[in-house]
Scaffold this active site. Structure first.
Site, PDB file in Angstrom:
ATOM      1  CD  GLU A  94     -79.048  25.906  19.484  1.00 41.56           C
ATOM      2  OE1 GLU A  94     -77.910  26.413  18.740  1.00 41.56           O
ATOM      3  OE2 GLU A  94     -79.628  24.365  18.584  1.00 41.56           O
ATOM      4  CD  GLU A 142     -84.313  21.258  17.479  1.00 42.67           C
ATOM      5  OE1 GLU A 142     -82.624  20.464  16.953  1.00 42.67           O
ATOM      6  OE2 GLU A 142     -84.126  22.555  17.217  1.00 42.67           O
TER       7      GLU A 142
HETATM    8  O1  G3I Z   1     -79.151  24.070   1.006  1.00 45.60           O
HETATM    9  C1  G3I Z   1     -77.553  23.916   0.802  1.00 45.60           C
HETATM   10  C2  G3I Z   1     -77.621  23.257  -0.263  1.00 45.60           C
HETATM   11  O2  G3I Z   1     -78.151  24.249  -1.770  1.00 45.60           O
HETATM   12  C3  G3I Z   1     -75.887  22.989  -0.700  1.00 45.60           C
HETATM   13  O3  G3I Z   1     -75.764  22.897  -1.461  1.00 45.60           O
HETATM   14  C4  G3I Z   1     -75.615  22.843   0.674  1.00 45.60           C
HETATM   15  C5  G3I Z   1     -74.077  22.465   0.914  1.00 45.60           C
HETATM   16  O4  G3I Z   1     -73.498  22.411   2.450  1.00 45.60           O
HETATM   17  O5  G3I Z   1     -76.397  23.086   1.817  1.00 45.60           O
HETATM   18  C6  G3I Z   1     -76.840  22.738   2.255  1.00 45.60           C
HETATM   19  O6  G3I Z   1     -77.978  23.459   3.562  1.00 45.60           O
HETATM   20  C7  G3I Z   1     -77.871  22.777   4.317  1.00 45.60           C
HETATM   21  C8  G3I Z   1     -79.156  22.547   5.180  1.00 45.60           C
HETATM   22  O7  G3I Z   1     -78.795  22.085   6.750  1.00 45.60           O
HETATM   23  C9  G3I Z   1     -79.994  22.059   4.691  1.00 45.60           C
HETATM   24  O8  G3I Z   1     -80.001  21.273   3.944  1.00 45.60           O
HETATM   25  C10 G3I Z   1     -76.676  23.845   5.211  1.00 45.60           C
HETATM   26  O9  G3I Z   1     -75.263  23.703   4.798  1.00 45.60           O
HETATM   27  C11 G3I Z   1     -76.584  23.109   6.814  1.00 45.60           C
HETATM   28  O10 G3I Z   1     -75.690  23.522   7.689  1.00 45.60           O
HETATM   29  C12 G3I Z   1     -78.038  22.894   7.449  1.00 45.60           C
HETATM   30  O11 G3I Z   1     -77.936  22.662   8.170  1.00 45.60           O
HETATM   31  C13 G3I Z   1     -78.965  22.425   9.347  1.00 45.60           C
HETATM   32  C14 G3I Z   1     -78.514  23.352  10.839  1.00 45.60           C
HETATM   33  O12 G3I Z   1     -79.913  22.987  11.929  1.00 45.60           O
HETATM   34  C15 G3I Z   1     -77.686  24.394  10.698  1.00 45.60           C
HETATM   35  O13 G3I Z   1     -76.806  24.754  11.849  1.00 45.60           O
HETATM   36  C16 G3I Z   1     -79.568  21.236   9.205  1.00 45.60           C
HETATM   37  O14 G3I Z   1     -80.074  20.935   8.606  1.00 45.60           O
HETATM   38  C17 G3I Z   1     -80.575  21.156  10.917  1.00 45.60           C
HETATM   39  O15 G3I Z   1     -80.938  19.961  10.911  1.00 45.60           O
HETATM   40  C18 G3I Z   1     -80.096  21.684  12.107  1.00 45.60           C
HETATM   41  O16 G3I Z   1     -81.074  22.045  12.958  1.00 45.60           O
HETATM   42  C19 G3I Z   1     -80.899  22.724  14.127  1.00 45.60           C
HETATM   43  C20 G3I Z   1     -82.072  23.028  14.449  1.00 45.60           C
HETATM   44  O17 G3I Z   1     -82.455  24.308  13.657  1.00 45.60           O
HETATM   45  C21 G3I Z   1     -81.500  24.359  16.482  1.00 45.60           C
HETATM   46  N1  G3I Z   1     -80.743  22.623  16.875  1.00 45.60           N
HETATM   47  C22 G3I Z   1     -80.111  22.655  16.132  1.00 45.60           C
HETATM   48  C23 G3I Z   1     -80.417  21.155  15.468  1.00 45.60           C
HETATM   49  C24 G3I Z   1     -79.569  20.182  14.565  1.00 45.60           C
HETATM   50  O18 G3I Z   1     -78.252  21.438  14.525  1.00 45.60           O
END
Ligand code: G3I
Length: 370
Positions: free
Chosen positions: A175, A285
């Protein structure tokens, strides 16, 4: 006499054949529960990966807890490729300068290996989910370009070497292209690596990944790749990199799609455009949200959404099959509607092929009945 033996044998053979065919017909009519689209029960032993075995691997993005229990069983039946959803990202696998956290990613890789699945590595360089330590010094100031290069090289070399021979493809860069409608605003200028290095880091990170594992297939990965303006920015960047001899072999089209966007023509154009560069094309994805804009507060999966989503998935996989010579993988982003990254703010997106009980939805049958 000879003639009579022949007649008796023929009769026995005919009766046997009739009995056999009748038995098969009876079995299939009594034992075969019809699903939504007339597939018989025996097909229920098959998973997505089996229906698509002559086309491309079918993958899914997972967390380490997803691969356990009933979700683990579903994954084994349906998919033959895994992408760690988060645990290979820089902030998680390399949380501090001298600390790597291999265990969660190793667990996913071991599961994949034990079950004969491929693993896509995601991702080595991104503007999100990168530890603050990586782009700042001890005082919190932005680091120099030289330090940035040294840190990126160390990170990429260490991570790719750790998974050498186990991860067959890497989303090296994720990205970096701007969503701006302006054709002259190419890069995501707010990305920390871009702020520090301009675009100079891009060829280098591919070179370092290639040196660490010359057999790994190296991808550029992005979303909104069917938008003609963004698509052309990506195309031009890749064309330039390829002309410079940068080791990049694939384009990851994320495919976070909506019920009405993109359309069939746009998907085809995007595949053709990137394939024309000689790149492998993967949908990395895939999900299709049923949510509209922010004012859509529906929490249910209405019959209308179900119907539109089924039609969308059918259309997308028809295109994928037609373009199979260009496509080397299709990966869903999350397993089922039980949990998707799109479910936020109390809203439910219902974007996948399995419902919250892990049962195949109508869209699933639309994808496998072709
Ligand atoms: O692990 C922590 C946890 O300890 C905490 O309590 C909780 C509170 O919000 O957050 C958890 O982390 C989260 C993590 O996902 C695991 O679930 C983050 O906040 C959250 O921001 C994170 O989101 C991920 C996101 O990327 C980050 O930008 C999504 O799971 C993941 O599916 C998403 O994947 C991205 C690809 O990598 C790139 N393309 C877009 C795609 C969707 O956004």
């Amino acid at each position: 006499m000879k003639k009579r033996v022949f007649t008796t044998r023929t009769l026995i053979l005919s009766v046997s054949v009739i009995c056999f065919v009748t038995a098969i017909l009876l079995l299939s009519s009594f034992g075969g529960t019809e699903n939504e689209n007339n597939s018989v029960q025996q097909d229920q032993a098959k998973g997505l990966k089996d229906y698509y075995k002559d086309f491309f691997p079918i993958g899914v993005a997972v967390s380490p807890t997803n691969i356990e229990g009933e979700q683990g069983e579903l994954i084994k039946k349906q998919f033959n490729s895994l992408t760690p959803e988060n645990v290979m990202k820089p902030a998680l696998i390399h949380p501090e300068e001298n600390k790597y956290n291999w265990e969660p990613a190793d667990k996913i890789v071991a599961f994949a290996q034990a079950n004969g699945m491929k693993v896509r590595g995601h991702t080595l360089c991104w503007h999100t989910q990168t530890g603050a330590w990586m782009t700042k010094d001890a005082q919190g100031n932005q680091i120099s370009k030289e330090i940035a290069f040294a840190r990126l090289k160390e990170h990429i070399t260490t991570v790719v070497s750790h998974f050498k021979g186990k991860v067959y493809a890497w989303d090296v860069l994720n990205e970096i292209i701007s969503d701006s409608a302006s054709t002259t605003k190419i890069y995501r200028e707010t990305a920390p690596w871009y702020k520090i290095c301009g675009d100079e880091f891009i060829p280098k990170i591919y070179q370092w990944a290639h040196e660490a594992d010359p057999n790994a297939i190296l991808f550029y990965n992005d979303y909104n790749t069917e938008n003609p303006v963004k698509r052309e920015k990506i195309y031009n960047m890749l064309k330039k990199l390829l002309a410079q001899g940068v080791p990049i072999q694939g384009i990851g089209l994320q495919a976070h799609w909506r019920l009405d966007d993109p359309n069939e023509q746009q998907i085809k154009e995007s595949i053709d455009r990137f394939a024309s560069l000689g790149l492998k094309v993967q949908f990395t994805e895939l999900d299709v949200t049923t949510l509209g804009n922010r004012s859509d507060t529906t929490k249910t999966y209405t019959p209308e959404k179900e119907m539109k989503q089924t039609e969308f998935y059918k259309m997308a996989f028809k295109v994928f099959r037609e373009k199979k010579s260009a496509i080397t993988g299709v990966t869903f982003w999350n397993i089922s509607d039980r949990g998707s990254w799109l479910d936020r703010g109390g809203r439910k997106a219902y974007p996948l092929l399995f419902d919250a009980n892990l049962q195949p939805k109508k869209a699933y049958w639309g994808v496998v009945n072709f």
